[in-house]
Design an enzyme around this catalytic site. Structure first.
Site, PDB file in Angstrom:
ATOM      1  N   CYS A   1      -0.572   5.581  15.710  1.00 15.58           N
ATOM      2  CA  CYS A   1      -1.650   4.906  16.435  1.00 15.58           C
ATOM      3  C   CYS A   1      -2.970   5.613  16.148  1.00 15.58           C
ATOM      4  CB  CYS A   1      -1.343   4.944  17.936  1.00 15.58           C
ATOM      5  SG  CYS A   1      -2.611   4.163  18.947  1.00 15.58           S
ATOM      6  N   LEU A   2      -4.008   4.844  15.889  1.00 19.80           N
ATOM      7  CA  LEU A   2      -5.314   5.445  15.614  1.00 19.80           C
ATOM      8  C   LEU A   2      -5.841   6.216  16.817  1.00 19.80           C
ATOM      9  CD1 LEU A   2      -7.033   2.565  13.594  1.00 19.80           C
ATOM     10  CD2 LEU A   2      -5.887   4.615  12.732  1.00 19.80           C
TER      11      LEU A   2
ATOM     12  N   GLY B   1      -3.824  -2.082  12.460  1.00 19.10           N
ATOM     13  CA  GLY B   1      -4.171  -2.865  13.634  1.00 19.10           C
ATOM     14  C   GLY B   1      -5.103  -2.086  14.536  1.00 19.10           C
TER      15      GLY B   1
ATOM     16  N   GLN C   1      -9.169   0.169  22.296  1.00 17.04           N
ATOM     17  CA  GLN C   1      -9.324   1.443  21.586  1.00 17.04           C
ATOM     18  C   GLN C   1     -10.777   1.759  21.246  1.00 17.04           C
ATOM     19  OE1 GLN C   1      -6.017   0.162  18.728  1.00 17.04           O
ATOM     20  NE2 GLN C   1      -5.829   2.378  18.692  1.00 17.04           N
TER      21      GLN C   1
ATOM     22  N   HIS D   1      -1.770  -2.086  23.967  1.00 20.45           N
ATOM     23  CA  HIS D   1      -3.095  -1.487  24.208  1.00 20.45           C
ATOM     24  C   HIS D   1      -3.893  -2.339  25.197  1.00 20.45           C
ATOM     25  CE1 HIS D   1      -3.309   1.962  21.593  1.00 20.45           C
ATOM     26  NE2 HIS D   1      -3.004   1.281  20.509  1.00 20.45           N
TER      27      HIS D   1
ATOM     28  N   HIS E   1       2.566  -3.624  19.501  1.00 12.61           N
ATOM     29  CA  HIS E   1       1.852  -2.352  19.701  1.00 12.61           C
ATOM     30  C   HIS E   1       0.419  -2.619  20.193  1.00 12.61           C
ATOM     31  CE1 HIS E   1       0.786   1.888  18.291  1.00 12.61           C
ATOM     32  NE2 HIS E   1      -0.409   1.333  18.462  1.00 12.61           N
ATOM     33  N   GLU E   2      -0.264  -3.551  19.543  1.00 16.40           N
ATOM     34  CA  GLU E   2      -1.660  -3.828  19.917  1.00 16.40           C
ATOM     35  C   GLU E   2      -1.747  -4.528  21.269  1.00 16.40           C
ATOM     36  OE1 GLU E   2      -3.608  -2.193  18.251  1.00 16.40           O
ATOM     37  OE2 GLU E   2      -2.431  -1.930  16.429  1.00 16.40           O
TER      38      GLU E   2
END
Ligand code: NI
Length: 174
Positions: free
Chosen positions: A91-92, A46, A51, A137, A133-134
């Protein structure tokens, strides 16, 4: 298509609260394609627009094994939640760090797809975790915010060390 640079914790821009998207145009379609390419390349399941330093309510997700189920969420909102579950997340934007986070077990989300059609997604398992999670963000939150202050401090130090060393290639997830 192009790979986009991903902001890394503790970059303050990850704290920006995303605004709704009011216009779906060609530039947005290109951005969505680039976000998918960036996410698959990372590799991750995702990616939120926050991000990549684009502060609008846009998320791309693909939790499928074969990476053939791309999902675009524009202006998502959670309309129903049920239960709780604990899942290890990565997480990226926080590469190499994994930690348990408690989330709703099931979420029902309403969002526009990339064509502007309203969709209702009833999600459990990894998809439910990923959506939450997204969406965090987009609200300026990062999963390490759920950790204790001490653990969060350790993560911050690790990340700062990584950035001093010139940030080697990431291996992370969302
Ligand atoms: Ni993330």
């Amino acid at each position: 298509m192009a790979l986009l640079p991903i902001l890394e914790y503790p970059d303050e821009r990850l704290r920006t609260v995303a605004k709704p998207i009011d216009h779906i145009d060609d530039a947005l379609q290109r951005l969505i394609d680039d976000m998918f390419e960036t996410m698959y390349e990372a590799p991750g399941v995702g990616l939120a627009a926050t991000q990549i330093n684009f502060h609008r309510q846009l998320i791309v997700i693909d939790v499928s094994e074969d990476k053939n189920a791309p999902l675009v969420l524009i202006n998502p909102r959670i309309v129903e939640t049920e239960g709780t579950e604990t899942c290890q997340e990565g997480c990226l934007s926080v590469p190499g760090i994994f930690a348990d986070v408690v989330r709703a077990e099931r979420v029902v989300v309403e969002a526009l797809d990339r064509h502007g059609e309203l969709r209702r997604i009833d999600a459990t398992g990894l998809l439910a975790v990923c959506i939450q999670h997204e969406m965090d963000h987009l609200a300026g939150k990062v999963f390490v915010d759920y950790l204790s202050p001490l653990k969060r401090q350790l993560v911050k130090r690790k990340m700062e060390k990584r950035h001093r060393q010139g940030a080697p290639a990431a291996s992370a997830s969302a």
